[in-house]
Design a protein around this motif. Structure first.
Motif, PDB file in Angstrom:
ATOM      1  N   UNK A  95       2.511 -38.479 -24.697  1.00 53.28           N
ATOM      2  CA  UNK A  95       2.034 -38.010 -23.326  1.00 53.28           C
ATOM      3  C   UNK A  95       2.714 -38.541 -22.074  1.00 53.28           C
ATOM      4  N   UNK A  96       3.126 -39.874 -22.189  1.00 47.61           N
ATOM      5  CA  UNK A  96       3.326 -40.564 -20.951  1.00 47.61           C
ATOM      6  C   UNK A  96       4.910 -40.370 -20.705  1.00 47.61           C
ATOM      7  N   UNK A  97       5.792 -39.973 -21.589  1.00 50.53           N
ATOM      8  CA  UNK A  97       7.270 -39.781 -21.268  1.00 50.53           C
ATOM      9  C   UNK A  97       7.359 -38.280 -20.685  1.00 50.53           C
TER      10      UNK A  97
ATOM     11  N   UNK B 208       8.097 -35.390 -15.751  1.00 51.18           N
ATOM     12  CA  UNK B 208       7.585 -34.207 -14.555  1.00 51.18           C
ATOM     13  C   UNK B 208       7.518 -34.896 -13.333  1.00 51.18           C
ATOM     14  N   UNK B 209       6.982 -36.111 -13.080  1.00 49.62           N
ATOM     15  CA  UNK B 209       6.973 -36.696 -11.905  1.00 49.62           C
ATOM     16  C   UNK B 209       8.376 -37.134 -11.311  1.00 49.62           C
TER      17      UNK B 209
ATOM     18  N   UNK C 198      14.821 -46.271 -16.269  1.00 46.82           N
ATOM     19  CA  UNK C 198      13.720 -47.123 -16.816  1.00 46.82           C
ATOM     20  C   UNK C 198      13.342 -46.085 -17.860  1.00 46.82           C
ATOM     21  N   UNK C 199      13.140 -44.737 -17.717  1.00 47.40           N
ATOM     22  CA  UNK C 199      12.752 -43.849 -18.742  1.00 47.40           C
ATOM     23  C   UNK C 199      13.831 -43.860 -19.801  1.00 47.40           C
ATOM     24  N   UNK C 200      15.112 -43.937 -19.531  1.00 44.93           N
ATOM     25  CA  UNK C 200      15.878 -44.149 -20.468  1.00 44.93           C
ATOM     26  C   UNK C 200      15.789 -45.324 -21.419  1.00 44.93           C
ATOM     27  N   UNK C 201      15.496 -46.610 -20.821  1.00 45.89           N
ATOM     28  CA  UNK C 201      15.119 -47.819 -21.372  1.00 45.89           C
ATOM     29  C   UNK C 201      14.140 -47.628 -22.466  1.00 45.89           C
ATOM     30  N   UNK C 202      13.021 -46.865 -22.074  1.00 48.15           N
ATOM     31  CA  UNK C 202      11.880 -46.873 -22.906  1.00 48.15           C
ATOM     32  C   UNK C 202      11.673 -45.567 -23.736  1.00 48.15           C
ATOM     33  N   UNK C 203      12.916 -44.640 -23.765  1.00 45.43           N
ATOM     34  CA  UNK C 203      12.601 -43.686 -24.653  1.00 45.43           C
ATOM     35  C   UNK C 203      12.499 -44.042 -25.845  1.00 45.43           C
TER      36      UNK C 203
END
Length: 93
Positions: free
Chosen positions: A36-38, A43-44, A25-30
Motif C-alpha cells: 500500500x505504501x508504494x 500517487x503523491x 527514493x522510491x526506486x531505491x525502496x521498490x
C-alpha cells in the motif's frame, strides 16, 4: 508581476527537486515497501508533479502584462496635496 512569476518559478523548481528526490527514493525502496505504501507514494509524486506544472509560469511563454490603473492610495504620494478622489487641493500648498 515579475516578482510574483519569479517566486512561482522558484517554488516550482524547489518542488520539482523534491519530486526528483522522491522518485529516486522510491526506486531505491521498490520491493522493500508494503504493497500500500508504494502506490500511495507514487500517487503523491504524480500529484506533486502535476502541481508543479500548474504553478510554473514558464510552462507557457510569458507576455507583457496589461497595466492596471493605480489606486487612489497609490497616487496620493505624488499629488502634492491634491485629492486622488476629486480635483480638490488639501493641506494649503
Amino acid at each position: 508581476m515579475l516578482r510574483e512569476e519569479a517566486g512561482r518559478r522558484r517554488e516550482a523548481v524547489v518542488i520539482g527537486e523534491y519530486c526528483d528526490a522522491l522518485q529516486r527514493r522510491l526506486a531505491e525502496l521498490d520491493g522493500y515497501l508494503d504493497e500500500q505504501a508504494l502506490p500511495s507514494a507514487r500517487r503523491w509524486l504524480e500529484w506533486a508533479r502535476e502541481y508543479v506544472r500548474g504553478i510554473d509560469p514558464l510552462q507557457h511563454l510569458p507576455g507583457m502584462p496589461t497595466p492596471r490603473d493605480p489606486t487612489p492610495d497609490e497616487l496620493q504620494p505624488y499629488l502634492k496635496g491634491w485629492s486622488p478622489q476629486a480635483p480638490e487641493r488639501h493641506g494649503g500648498l
